[in-house]
Design a protein around this motif. Structure first.
Motif, mmCIF file in Angstrom:
data_model
loop_
_atom_site.group_PDB
_atom_site.id
_atom_site.type_symbol
_atom_site.label_atom_id
_atom_site.label_comp_id
_atom_site.label_asym_id
_atom_site.label_seq_id
_atom_site.Cartn_x
_atom_site.Cartn_y
_atom_site.Cartn_z
ATOM 1 N N VAL A 276 -2.027 -12.488 -8.634
ATOM 2 C CA VAL A 276 -3.316 -12.570 -7.948
ATOM 3 C C VAL A 276 -3.919 -13.926 -8.307
ATOM 4 O O VAL A 276 -4.141 -14.222 -9.484
ATOM 5 C CB VAL A 276 -4.257 -11.427 -8.382
ATOM 6 C CG1 VAL A 276 -5.605 -11.548 -7.688
ATOM 7 C CG2 VAL A 276 -3.624 -10.070 -8.080
ATOM 8 N N LEU A 277 -4.135 -14.766 -7.297
ATOM 9 C CA LEU A 277 -4.670 -16.103 -7.528
ATOM 10 C C LEU A 277 -6.057 -16.224 -6.908
ATOM 11 O O LEU A 277 -6.436 -15.430 -6.053
ATOM 12 C CB LEU A 277 -3.773 -17.165 -6.871
ATOM 13 C CG LEU A 277 -2.255 -16.985 -6.920
ATOM 14 C CD1 LEU A 277 -1.578 -18.149 -6.201
ATOM 15 C CD2 LEU A 277 -1.783 -16.913 -8.361
ATOM 16 N N GLY A 278 -6.790 -17.258 -7.311
ATOM 17 C CA GLY A 278 -8.019 -17.619 -6.608
ATOM 18 C C GLY A 278 -9.269 -16.919 -7.127
ATOM 19 O O GLY A 278 -9.359 -16.504 -8.281
ATOM 20 N N CYS A 279 -10.244 -16.780 -6.222
ATOM 21 C CA CYS A 279 -11.602 -16.407 -6.633
ATOM 22 C C CYS A 279 -11.695 -14.993 -7.204
ATOM 23 O O CYS A 279 -12.438 -14.762 -8.153
ATOM 24 C CB CYS A 279 -12.558 -16.580 -5.463
ATOM 25 S SG CYS A 279 -12.732 -18.317 -5.003
ATOM 26 N N ILE B 149 5.584 -12.210 -5.257
ATOM 27 C CA ILE B 149 4.573 -11.859 -4.247
ATOM 28 C C ILE B 149 3.213 -12.327 -4.766
ATOM 29 O O ILE B 149 2.765 -11.888 -5.829
ATOM 30 C CB ILE B 149 4.553 -10.335 -4.002
ATOM 31 C CG1 ILE B 149 5.929 -9.863 -3.512
ATOM 32 C CG2 ILE B 149 3.462 -9.971 -2.998
ATOM 33 C CD1 ILE B 149 6.075 -8.346 -3.447
ATOM 34 N N LEU B 150 2.600 -13.271 -4.039
ATOM 35 C CA LEU B 150 1.314 -13.811 -4.500
ATOM 36 C C LEU B 150 0.227 -13.561 -3.465
ATOM 37 O O LEU B 150 0.476 -13.645 -2.251
ATOM 38 C CB LEU B 150 1.438 -15.324 -4.743
ATOM 39 C CG LEU B 150 2.492 -15.777 -5.758
ATOM 40 C CD1 LEU B 150 2.516 -17.310 -5.845
ATOM 41 C CD2 LEU B 150 2.216 -15.186 -7.138
ATOM 42 N N PHE B 151 -0.981 -13.270 -3.959
ATOM 43 C CA PHE B 151 -2.151 -13.142 -3.089
ATOM 44 C C PHE B 151 -3.150 -14.197 -3.521
ATOM 45 O O PHE B 151 -3.556 -14.219 -4.676
ATOM 46 C CB PHE B 151 -2.786 -11.750 -3.231
ATOM 47 C CG PHE B 151 -1.895 -10.644 -2.758
ATOM 48 C CD1 PHE B 151 -1.813 -10.332 -1.411
ATOM 49 C CD2 PHE B 151 -1.123 -9.926 -3.663
ATOM 50 C CE1 PHE B 151 -0.978 -9.322 -0.961
ATOM 51 C CE2 PHE B 151 -0.291 -8.916 -3.231
ATOM 52 C CZ PHE B 151 -0.215 -8.612 -1.873
ATOM 53 N N ASN B 152 -3.519 -15.084 -2.596
ATOM 54 C CA ASN B 152 -4.577 -16.043 -2.898
ATOM 55 C C ASN B 152 -5.872 -15.461 -2.334
ATOM 56 O O ASN B 152 -6.021 -15.328 -1.126
ATOM 57 C CB ASN B 152 -4.250 -17.406 -2.295
ATOM 58 C CG ASN B 152 -5.126 -18.491 -2.878
ATOM 59 O OD1 ASN B 152 -5.959 -18.211 -3.753
ATOM 60 N ND2 ASN B 152 -4.963 -19.709 -2.420
ATOM 61 N N THR B 153 -6.791 -15.103 -3.206
ATOM 62 C CA THR B 153 -7.854 -14.156 -2.858
ATOM 63 C C THR B 153 -9.233 -14.793 -2.698
ATOM 64 O O THR B 153 -9.465 -15.934 -3.104
ATOM 65 C CB THR B 153 -7.966 -13.110 -3.983
ATOM 66 O OG1 THR B 153 -8.293 -13.811 -5.194
ATOM 67 C CG2 THR B 153 -6.675 -12.346 -4.173
ATOM 68 N N CYS B 154 -10.150 -13.990 -2.140
ATOM 69 C CA CYS B 154 -11.534 -14.407 -1.893
ATOM 70 C C CYS B 154 -12.446 -13.335 -2.481
ATOM 71 O O CYS B 154 -12.109 -12.146 -2.420
ATOM 72 C CB CYS B 154 -11.739 -14.500 -0.380
ATOM 73 S SG CYS B 154 -13.445 -14.742 0.130
ATOM 74 N N SER B 155 -13.604 -13.746 -3.019
ATOM 75 C CA SER B 155 -14.526 -12.709 -3.499
ATOM 76 C C SER B 155 -15.919 -12.874 -2.929
ATOM 77 O O SER B 155 -16.885 -12.353 -3.464
ATOM 78 C CB SER B 155 -14.553 -12.681 -5.029
ATOM 79 O OG SER B 155 -14.704 -13.958 -5.522
#
Ligand code: SAH
Ligand code: F3S
Length: 495
Positions: free
Chosen positions: A90-93, A54-60
């Motif tokens: 948890v991937l990304g910003c 389960i992956l979340f490509n995230t924004c901050s």
């Protein structure tokens, strides 16, 4: 999605659930991660309870986007207790910004991977399984020792992509640069995405050619400040965004070319002339103003005044008649008075943007604004200003759309409209409500045969709402995808 190869070790296929929040860069990063995992034998599922990865490509960019991810992670704790073999990443910003904080707040997370290390996700998942310990990868792979914005190379993994995750089979994003050097005081992007680096033109052209060969008709070039693009080719010639547009425009089979997002002070005449002279380039420019008050723009460190911004708008409209412009605005920035807010309203009134994305200021730890200024506009005031500015913009968008009633516009058909309803099957009901966009990025809905998806058609506009035009088809243009002759050699560009 293509059939994935069997897993290398003969194990059962792992099932991947991935959720993406934030900007188009993240949508593209997800496409890349899924392609990589696909090669390793993973298959996608849209049911989180069926997934073992389960992956979340995230924004901050705003607090709200982060809160949503932390609560999603909280909900996964039980799944992890029941099925410890499930891997959560948890991937990304947000991964870049919070790093070990994520592992402290959600110790059941196996993987924290920043935007610079996205290509390593398969390897890191395998490592987390083998070592039974969480993996953290947050290097931004900066070009050590170089402060130049004209960089020769950085590792490119963009051609390795997963077509099923594109906006549609014939629309794709191509990254032309990474990172940002502007450091607007409110913005976390330069911290989490690293310094500005432009990709060499040869790489971009190659990737575009591959995409067109896969049936892509519309390419959107992505960069945080895409119009600051500058890179040298192998022969040492300097390419600006206008040079890149001209070269991409010549690729046979491409129907539309767009680019987002522009920075106001980099809106040079050569770029405007390229948009004017290259018919496949959308006559649409997203150039965020952010605010209508000079003092606030100064505190935001935007490096321009309202007068400069409006002169730039005038240049756009003189050079490219009929171009549409859209903007971003922040309301409730630190210390924003009612008068200052009213100056944003006045700018929206004067500028007549096609649309604006309006955001309530969200203080971001690690930014200049967070350390220098108090986030002192109360939440209800931010909300009211957001609604007020939005209603002014909505009225203007409606007026601009209504002015198109009776006119004929060219539309690239994107697919069935959401209004078509879920029950309609593509096979049993060939006449659908279709949706597409004009060259000015306006959404048009009309009835037509499903075969028209991916074609350019002329539509006469009959009705308009603030966001949608409605019309009837007049003409169907020749299919751009059938016009795929040999692709030209790289053009010569003057430095
Ligand atoms: N140049 C980038 C900007 C990324 S952030 C791009 O590709 O669009 C997108 C928008 O979010 C910004 O233009 C700004 O209007 C808004 N934004 C950025 N930081 C913010 C913050 N701290 N609070 C509220 N809105 C913010
Ligand atoms: Fe953010 Fe300003 Fe760059 S809004 S992405 S720092 S241009």
């Amino acid at each position: 999605m293509l059939d994935s190869p069997p897993p290398p070790d003969g194990a059962p296929r792992r099932k991947l659930y991935i959720e993406t929040v934030g900007c188009q860069m993240n949508v593209l990063d997800t496409e890349l991660v899924v392609a990589r995992l696909h090669h390793e034998g993973y298959e996608l599922t849209d049911r989180i309870e069926d997934a073992d990865t389960i992956l979340f490509n995230t924004c901050s960019v705003r607090q709200h986007a982060e809160d949503k991810i932390y609560s999603a992670l909280g909900r996964l704790k039980r799944i992890k207790q029941r099925r410890p073999e499930v891997q959560i990443g948890v991937l990304g910003c947000m991964a870049q910004k919070d790093q070990t904080l994520i592992l402290r707040r959600a110790p059941h997370v196996d993987l924290v991977v920043g935007p610079g290390q996205i290509a390593r996700v398969p390897e890191l998942l395998a490592q987390a399984r083998a070592e039974r310990s969480p993996q953290l990868a947050v290097s931004l792979a900066r070009n050590a020792g170089s402060r130049s914005t004209v960089t020769q190379s950085f590792e490119s993994y963009d051609p390795d992509r997963e077509p099923s995750l594109r906006p549609s089979p014939f629309q794709a994003f191509v990254r032309v640069m990474m990172g940002c050097d502007k450091f607007c005081t409110f913005c976390i992007v330069p911290t989490v995405r690293g310094p500005e680096q432009s990709r060499p033109p040869e790489q971009i052209l190659l990737e575009a050619r591959q995409l067109i060969d896969q049936g892509v008709l519309e390419i959107t070039l992505l960069g945080q400040t895409v119009n600051s693009y500058k890179s040298r080719d192998a022969g040492g010639r300097l390419w600006r965004l206008s040079d890149l547009l001209a070269a991409l425009h010549d690729l046979n089979g491409l129907a539309r070319l767009k680019f987002i997002t522009n920075y106001p002070t980099d809106m040079t005449d050569d770029l405007l002339q390229a948009v004017r002279d290259l018919p496949r380039v959308s006559r649409y420019l997203h150039v965020p103003a952010q605010h209508g008050d000079d003092d606030i723009l100064r505190r935001m460190k935007r490096n321009y005044s309202v007068a400069y911004y409006e002169e730039m708008l005038q240049r756009i409209r003189q050079t490219i008649p009929g171009a549409s412009v859209s903007s971003d605005f922040i309301v409730g920035f630190c210390g924003e008075t009612e008068d200052q807010f009213e100056r944003s309203v006045a700018l929206v009134e004067r500028a007549r943007f096609k649309n604006s994305f309006i955001f309530k200021y969200s203080s971001r730890p690690g930014t200049k604004a967070d350390s220098l200024f108090a986030d002192d506009v109360p939440e209800p005031v931010k909300r009211r200003r957001n609604n007020d500015l939005l209603s002014v913009q909505t009225r203007i968008s409606h007026e601009l759309n209504r002015a198109l009633i009776g006119q004929t516009v060219e539309v690239l058909v994107e697919g069935p409209s959401q209004r078509a309803g879920k029950g309609i099957s593509l096979d049993s009901s060939p006449i659908l409500q279709l949706t597409g966009r004009t060259t000015c990025d306006r959404i048009v809905v009309f009835s037509g045969h499903q075969r028209l998806v991916g074609r350019l058609v002329s539509v006469r506009i009959q009705q308009a709402t603030p966001v949608t035009l409605f019309g009837e088809i007049l003409t169907i243009h020749s299919q751009p995808s059938s016009d795929r002759r040999r692709l030209p050699a790289l053009p010569v560009v003057e430095s």
